[in-house]
Design a protein around this motif. Structure first.
Motif, PDB file in Angstrom:
ATOM      1  N   ASP A 105      -7.606 -21.912  15.057  1.00  0.00           N
ATOM      2  CA  ASP A 105      -8.760 -22.474  15.750  1.00  0.00           C
ATOM      3  C   ASP A 105      -8.626 -23.986  15.940  1.00  0.00           C
ATOM      4  N   HIS A 106      -9.310 -24.473  16.974  1.00  0.00           N
ATOM      5  CA  HIS A 106      -9.255 -25.885  17.347  1.00  0.00           C
ATOM      6  C   HIS A 106      -9.890 -26.771  16.280  1.00  0.00           C
ATOM      7  N   VAL A 107      -9.211 -27.866  15.958  1.00  0.00           N
ATOM      8  CA  VAL A 107      -9.768 -28.830  15.004  1.00  0.00           C
ATOM      9  C   VAL A 107      -9.415 -30.248  15.423  1.00  0.00           C
ATOM     10  N   GLU A 156      -5.167 -25.584  15.191  1.00  0.00           N
ATOM     11  CA  GLU A 156      -4.590 -26.259  16.354  1.00  0.00           C
ATOM     12  C   GLU A 156      -5.223 -27.635  16.489  1.00  0.00           C
ATOM     13  N   LEU A 157      -4.455 -28.676  16.213  1.00  0.00           N
ATOM     14  CA  LEU A 157      -4.936 -30.047  16.402  1.00  0.00           C
ATOM     15  C   LEU A 157      -5.084 -30.286  17.897  1.00  0.00           C
ATOM     16  N   THR A 158      -6.311 -30.585  18.328  1.00  0.00           N
ATOM     17  CA  THR A 158      -6.639 -30.553  19.751  1.00  0.00           C
ATOM     18  C   THR A 158      -7.234 -31.874  20.217  1.00  0.00           C
ATOM     19  N   HIS A 159      -6.578 -32.511  21.185  1.00  0.00           N
ATOM     20  CA  HIS A 159      -7.055 -33.756  21.788  1.00  0.00           C
ATOM     21  C   HIS A 159      -7.284 -34.857  20.747  1.00  0.00           C
ATOM     22  N   VAL A 184       0.599 -25.419  11.228  1.00  0.00           N
ATOM     23  CA  VAL A 184      -0.110 -26.417  12.032  1.00  0.00           C
ATOM     24  C   VAL A 184       0.451 -26.402  13.447  1.00  0.00           C
ATOM     25  N   VAL A 185      -0.445 -26.217  14.394  1.00  0.00           N
ATOM     26  CA  VAL A 185      -0.092 -26.204  15.815  1.00  0.00           C
ATOM     27  C   VAL A 185      -0.701 -27.441  16.455  1.00  0.00           C
ATOM     28  N   VAL A 186      -0.027 -28.003  17.434  1.00  0.00           N
ATOM     29  CA  VAL A 186      -0.588 -29.131  18.176  1.00  0.00           C
ATOM     30  C   VAL A 186      -0.772 -28.721  19.631  1.00  0.00           C
ATOM     31  N   HIS A 187      -1.962 -28.987  20.144  1.00  0.00           N
ATOM     32  CA  HIS A 187      -2.306 -28.740  21.547  1.00  0.00           C
ATOM     33  C   HIS A 187      -1.500 -29.707  22.397  1.00  0.00           C
ATOM     34  N   GLY A 188      -0.507 -29.182  23.116  1.00  0.00           N
ATOM     35  CA  GLY A 188       0.418 -30.036  23.841  1.00  0.00           C
ATOM     36  C   GLY A 188      -0.151 -30.640  25.108  1.00  0.00           C
ATOM     37  N   GLU A 189       0.672 -31.437  25.768  1.00  0.00           N
ATOM     38  CA  GLU A 189       0.281 -32.145  26.988  1.00  0.00           C
ATOM     39  C   GLU A 189       0.375 -31.201  28.189  1.00  0.00           C
ATOM     40  N   THR A 190      -0.640 -30.365  28.304  1.00  0.00           N
ATOM     41  CA  THR A 190      -0.717 -29.389  29.380  1.00  0.00           C
ATOM     42  C   THR A 190      -1.062 -30.062  30.708  1.00  0.00           C
TER      43      THR A 190
END
Length: 228
Positions: free
Chosen positions: A48-50, A82-85, A106-112
Motif C-alpha cells: 500500500d501507498h505510504v 510503496e513509497l509514493t511521491h 520496499v517498493v518505490v513509485h517510479g517516474e511514470t
C-alpha cells in the motif's frame, strides 16, 4: 556466477504489487489475498501507498495481516509498502524505517509518464539498498538501467492502465543492460489481478522474447522472494 548450477523455476503466478483498503485499494487485505489464491497465485505482495504521514500506521498493519494470513493460507503473503511521491532525499530514511517496522519489501513509485513524480526518484531508489524494486519507472534512463543491474534492483512491467505506456522502453533498456524485470499488476481491485497467461502477455506485449518472458514472469519473481 561461473560454476553455479542454473536455477530453474516452474512458472507460477506471483504478483508483488497490489493495494488494499489500507491505502486506495477497494478491498481489505484478506479478501485480496483470497481472490489471488483462487486465481492460482502462489505469492502476493501487499504494497500500500505510504509517505511520511502514514508509513508507521500502514506498515504495522500490513506486517500484522501478512503474519496472520501466512499462518493459515497456502499462498505466501509478502509485507510491503510503496513509497509514493516522496521527496527523493527522503527515500533512504523512509525505506529504512519500513524495514525496522518489519516490512519485507520496499517498493518505490517510479517516474511514470502519467503522474508528476519528482525528478530524481528513480535514481534515489536505485541507490537505496533497502529498495527491492521500482514500480512502473517509465522515465528510466539507460544509465539508470545499468545502475539497476549493478545494484540488483528490479524493474516492473505493469498491466496498470497509463503506467503501462512505457513498458516497451523499460523492457528494451533492461534487456540491453541485464537489469531484472518483474510483471506485476499494481492492482487496486481484485478484478485487476492477472492469471499466469495474462501476465505472460504483458511481457510479450513489452517486446520480450520467449526466454525473457519466462525470466520476467517465472524466474525473477522467485529470485526476489528468495532474497526477502
Amino acid at each position: 556466477m561461473d560454476g553455479e548450477p542454473e536455477r530453474k523455476y516452474e512458472a507460477q503466478r506471483i504478483d508483488l504489487h497490489t493495494h488494499s483498503l489500507l491505502s486506495d485499494g477497494e478491498v481489505v487485505p484478506s479478501e485480496l489475498v483470497r481472490r489471488a489464491e483462487r486465481m492460482a497465485h502462489v505469492a502476493v505482495g501487499l504494497t500500500d501507498h505510504v509517505d511520511s504521514s502514514n508509513l508507521e500506521w500502514v506498515a504495522e498493519r500490513i506486517v500484522e495481516v501478512a503474519e496472520d494470513l501466512n499462518e493459515s493460507r497456502d499462498i505466501r503473503v509478502v509485507s510491503g509498502v510503496e513509497l509514493t511521491h516522496v521527496n527523493p532525499s527522503r527515500i533512504p530514511d523512509l525505506a529504512k524505517e519500513a524495514r525496522r517496522i518489519g516490512i519485507e519489501m520496499v517498493v518505490v513509485h517510479g517516474e511514470t509518464p502519467i503522474e508528476p513524480v519528482i525528478e530524481g526518484t528513480n535514481l534515489a531508489a536505485l541507490k537505496c539498498n533497502d529498495v527491492s524494486f521500482l514500480a512502473h519507472p517509465g522515465l528510466i534512463t539507460f544509465k539508470q538501467a545499468e545502475l539497476a543491474e549493478k545494484t540488483q534492483t528490479y524493474f516492473e512491467l505493469t498491466s496498470r492502465r497509463g503506467h503501462s505506456l512505457a513498458n516497451g522502453r523499460i523492457a528494451r533498456f533492461a534487456v540491453k543492460t541485464g537489469a531484472k524485470l518483474l510483471v506485476n499488476t499494481d492492482a487496486h481491485s481484485p478484478g485487476e489481478l492477472l492469471t499466469l497467461e495474462e501476465a505472460k502477455m504483458v511481457a510479450e506485449g513489452a517486446g520480450l522474447e520467449e526466454s525473457e518472458v519466462e525470466e520476467a514472469v517465472g524466474i525473477n519473481p522467485r529470485l526476489l522472494l528468495e532474497e526477502l
